[in-house]
Design a protein around this motif. Structure first.
Motif, mmCIF file in Angstrom:
data_model
loop_
_atom_site.group_PDB
_atom_site.id
_atom_site.type_symbol
_atom_site.label_atom_id
_atom_site.label_comp_id
_atom_site.label_asym_id
_atom_site.label_seq_id
_atom_site.Cartn_x
_atom_site.Cartn_y
_atom_site.Cartn_z
ATOM 1 N N GLU A 339 0.820 -1.294 0.037
ATOM 2 C CA GLU A 339 -0.125 0.010 0.170
ATOM 3 C C GLU A 339 0.900 1.358 -0.131
ATOM 4 O OE1 GLU A 339 -2.810 0.056 3.227
ATOM 5 O OE2 GLU A 339 -3.111 2.043 2.950
ATOM 6 N N CYS A 341 0.339 4.056 1.322
ATOM 7 C CA CYS A 341 0.404 4.401 3.069
ATOM 8 C C CYS A 341 1.919 3.622 3.442
ATOM 9 C CB CYS A 341 -0.708 4.160 3.831
ATOM 10 S SG CYS A 341 -1.892 5.322 3.455
ATOM 11 N N TYR A 387 -3.567 2.138 -5.074
ATOM 12 C CA TYR A 387 -3.309 1.765 -3.641
ATOM 13 C C TYR A 387 -2.361 0.962 -3.478
ATOM 14 C CZ TYR A 387 -5.464 0.485 0.772
ATOM 15 O OH TYR A 387 -5.933 0.440 2.287
ATOM 16 N N CYS A 422 -7.087 6.699 2.455
ATOM 17 C CA CYS A 422 -6.136 6.812 3.290
ATOM 18 C C CYS A 422 -4.867 7.221 2.180
ATOM 19 C CB CYS A 422 -5.788 5.662 4.308
ATOM 20 S SG CYS A 422 -5.698 3.992 3.153
ATOM 21 N N CYS A 423 -4.429 6.486 1.220
ATOM 22 C CA CYS A 423 -3.090 6.945 0.786
ATOM 23 C C CYS A 423 -3.314 8.187 0.105
ATOM 24 C CB CYS A 423 -3.129 5.970 -0.509
ATOM 25 S SG CYS A 423 -2.927 4.117 0.294
HETATM 26 ZN ZN LIG Z 1 -3.460 3.979 2.306
#
Ligand SMILES: [Zn+2]
Length: 838
Positions: A339, A341, A387, A422-423
């Protein structure tokens, strides 16, 4: 004392697992004794890490009793990135991160719980702090006044929101977890405020954070830091508390840090959670706490955690690991994703551990992700991201890849929108934080070139004089680094140059004269002398082609040149699949074959590669595209016709090398992995001998269904795992979700007629947490010719939970079995295991 580093050098000839083991040995070497202590006339020496015998009065390092750090961050604004790195930051400012307030509903200022002084409104969770953390630093690093102003507007809102008890920001989070506070989003906002303080020196920040941590310290010890994310990531607060302690010296802060360490997820005894982002930020916690605990075992625990993760799931190039969303046993092929993130959090962790330990391995690891994986996670204009990025990833379509990729739904195509929530926000800090770490102060009042990139640094050194160093380099695309020193008066200070682990033949010149020293990989050259205005240091980091074998992934190989890993250059067809003209969503499809194995026969596989550099031109502003890649490799290869996309559009899993191929030998081109949005990076090796394997096309699954939820799997029908209960969430399952109240079926196909007399079904039922129930009714059908006919004389169709429901019937020769189920009104259903009995 140089024993351990010599081992690492010699390890070039060994297998990868040996190298990992030896790197671990080097990482654990904590003794700051110079490898070559005797200073010659130039004052050049080689050391495994900077010492901590003295302290740097110019920059805020650790305050006692925290352990002194060998490397100290310079205040934001001291370093001006240039070259390709600056261009990434400029693209980021022009791209998604710079415009996220126009794109993301979580970044709408009006009515936002983070901008409202009363902490009321929408979007009060992690998204806004995630974005602001990188957005603010992007402005500071670029000196972009518009962004600095834009970030300040939000930060003023946050600073105005503090309550009398110290809580700030969204009020809803104060009771967000079953009446208890959700501490996670605040951990991110603390980082935002730290950077803001470092850049502006705003007097409100230290009292504000002090008051917040006083509030945190009043929390009762039962359930302290409760909640899944807070408990695992609470170490982020420990780091912020040390940052504050170093600036205020209030002793209770260290007590609070200790309490957090004792109540959070225990990362000192190994890895106990397998979520990729948790791993990327959580693994480092013992290394951070080491500063307070002052015992080497804590630093070792962070390294051990890293080794555990990478040993199991990081068995391919690019610096990441297979975590798409969680790491899963059995899913370790290079087609598994990491991912975005996870990438930026991993980089941030490495940057932290580099300063804490002085171990140059962490900078190597940071560069590995930064130049190989991060650029590929983003479109070349940084207007979208995906992602998941995989070492082997040959098609970026919107299609669902579950269950082979754990996350269902779209994960591969590029988008600036909330599908990658989120990313989309968290990616913002990747490049700005990286740019802030290019240069570090040393405890002995010098400077360290930590991560190499064209830049300019201004800092205080020696007796307090200011110097400026201009770093000119095309690194990692070139092996020359030139440092030009500007100083008003001559000043004596040590200049540390990091030697990467792959560089066995580094050399240094000062003002054109060779410096007599023998730089070792994973060490620092220290040049200590009186530096004059106009002095020039030339560092050469020669890059050799290295072929790495991945024994745990079918003996595949990858190839690197310096820190750059290379991928097959695949023709790309970009196709818009959504979004707007200004912010398109894009799929990318291959236009050229990708199913190649490399022809590397011989003792020295690296010899098979020809290195082709763009001649005589300045480095392209954006080198991370197939068209602008500054270096290409050419290598003989053969196609492997049976290696194909699978039914999900995923590249087929690797099979054991060497692999037979009857195809003609061609010359293929490899480009840097970061430039390859489509790529093969872990290659099969072509072989001809008796040990060569034929590549076998995978068999289609013998099961099918009227519908299967995209996060679930038909394979559950093949009786792979014994369920513990009907609500067993720990094993793969098959469900008809989100079909409710409908008539559905699931089938088992046989190659040839089989005699069958009974079937056992273990129904899935998640009463209490979901909307799947045992069906209202069901029956078994057998395939006779082309027709499905009900099983004769069935003993009954029970729908009990927590056990197999068996039905026997008159034995029948059949080509397949079908379970027909009528789902209960408003509910869906599924099967955890299915047994077919002769
Ligand atoms: Zn993320």
């Amino acid at each position: 004392m140089n024993l351990s580093l010599n081992f690492v050098m010699n390890a070039q000839a060994l297998g990868w697992s040996d190298v990992l083991g030896l790197m671990l040995a080097a990482a654990l070497l904590q003794v700051p004794v110079p490898l070559r202590a005797a200073a010659d006339e130039t004052g050049a020496k080689v050391v495994p890490k900077p010492g901590v015998d003295s302290s740097n009065p110019f920059y805020t390092g650790n305050r006692e009793p925290l352990l002194a750090s060998p490397l100290i961050k310079l205040p934001i604004g001291s370093i001006t990135p240039k070259g390709w790195l600056r261009h990434q930051l400029e693209l980021e400012a022009r791209g998604m991160t710079g415009h996220l307030q126009e794109i993301s509903k979580w970044c709408k200022f009006d009515g936002n719980a983070w901008s409202d002084p009363r902490g009321e409104g929408h979007s009060g969770w992690e998204e806004l702090p995630y974005w602001l953390k990188g957005y603010g630093d992007l402005g500071y690093v670029l000196g972009d006044q518009e962004i600095i102003k834009g970030a300040r507007k939000w930060i003023e809102g946050v600073l105005a929101s503090q309550q009398a008890d110290g809580w700030f920001g969204p009020r809803a989070n104060k009771t967000g977890l079953e009446g208890k506070p959700d501490l996670w989003p605040h951990m991110v906002m603390c980082n935002v405020l730290e950077s803001f303080y470092e850049f502006t020196g705003d007097e409100r920040v230290l009292p504000f954070l002090t008051k917040y941590f006083k509030w945190l310290n009043t929390r009762p010890s039962d359930n302290f830091g409760a909640g899944y994310w807070p408990k695992i990531r609470f170490g982020d607060n420990i780091e912020s508390i040390y940052w504050l302690y170093d600036r205020t010296g209030e002793p209770w802060l260290l007590e609070l840090a200790k309490r957090i360490h004792e109540h959070m997820q225990d990362w000192t005894t190994g890895v106990h959670d397998w979520h990729n982002v948790n791993l990327s930020q959580g693994f480092r916690e013992p290394g951070v706490y080491y500063q307070q605990a002052r015992e080497d075992r804590f630093l070792r625990a962070a390294e051990n955690n890293y080794q555990t993760i990478m040993g199991l799931y990081g068995q391919f190039p690019g610096g990441g690991f297979a975590g798409d969303e969680n790491c899963r046993p059995g899913y370790t092929d290079p087609r598994q994703g990491f991912e975005t993130c996870g990438m930026v959090e991993f980089m941030h962790s490495f940057e932290m551990l580099m300063k804490i330990s002085g171990n140059p391995l962490w900078a190597d690891r940071c560069e590995d992700i930064a130049v190989n994986s991060l650029p590929a996670s983003l479109t070349p204009d940084l207007k979208g991201l995906h992602y998941l990025t995989c070492a082997n990833q040959v098609q970026l379509d919107q299609g669902n890849k579950a269950p082979e990729i754990q996350n269902g739904g779209t994960m591969f195509s590029y988008s600036p929108f909330e599908r990658y929530r989120c990313c989309q926000h968290n990616v913002s800090h990747g490049w700005p934080y990286y740019a802030e770490e290019l240069w570090l102060a040393t405890a002995d009042r010098g400077l360290c070139a930590s991560l190499y990139a064209a830049s300019e640094v201004s800092a205080k050194v020696g007796t307090g004089a200011s110097v400026k160093i201009v770093e000119e380099t095309d690194y990692p695309f070139g092996d020359a680094v030139t440092l030009k020193i500007t100083a008003v008066q001559p000043v004596r200070f040590p200049l540390y140059l990091r030697i990467p682990r792959w560089c066995t033949d580094a050399s240094v010149k000062i003002n054109g004269a060779a410096v007599p020293c023998e730089p070792k990989p994973l060490a620092y050259v220290v040049l200590e002398q009186e530096w004059k205005d106009g002095d020039t240091v030339d560092l050469r980091l020669p890059m050799d082609v290295r072929v790495q074998k991945w024994e745990k992934n079918q003996n595949a190989v990858s190839v690197s040149l310096g820190v750059l890993t290379f991928s097959l250059k695949i023709g790309e067809r970009w196709q818009r699949c959504g979004g707007t003209d200004a912010w398109p969503e894009m799929e990318v499809f291959p236009t050229t074959p990708w199913n190649y194995g490399l022809v590397l026969n011989g003792e020295n596989p690296a010899k098979a590669f020809e290195v082709v550099k763009r001649g005589g031109e300045p480095l392209p502003a954006q080198p991370f595209t197939p068209a602008t890649a500054p270096i290409e490799l050419r290598v003989p290869a053969k196609q492997i016709p049976a290696w194909k996309l699978d039914s999900l559009g995923l590249v087929g899993k690797l099979q054991p090398s060497p692999v037979k191929s009857d195809q003609p030998t061609e010359t293929v081109t490899l480009i840097p992995m970061g430039a390859a949005r489509l790529r093969i990076t872990s290659f099969p090796v072509i072989g001809e001998g008796p040990d060569a394997h034929a590549w076998t096309a995978p068999k289609p699954l013998p099961v099918s269904a009227s519908h299967c939820n995209e996060s679930d799997t038909l394979e559950a029908l093949m009786n792979v795992k014994q369920p513990k209960s009907s609500n067993d969430q720990s094993i793969p399952r098959f469900t008809w979700w989100d079909h409710r109240g409908t008539a559905e079926w699931a089938e088992y196909h046989f190659d040839k007629p089989r005699k069958v007399s009974a079937v056992e079904v273990y129904w899935f039922d998640d009463t209490g947490s979901g909307s799947c129930r045992v069906p209202q009714s069901w029956r078994v059908l057998c395939k006779q010719g082309q027709d499905w006919k009900p099983a004769q004389g069935a003993s009954g169709y029970e729908t009990k939970v927590n056990r197999y429901n068996r039905t026997t019937f008159a034995p029948v020769e059949t080509l397949g079995l079908r379970i027909e189920a009528q789902l209960r009104p408003q509910f869906s259903g599924g099967i955890l295991s299915l047994k077919v009995i002769e």
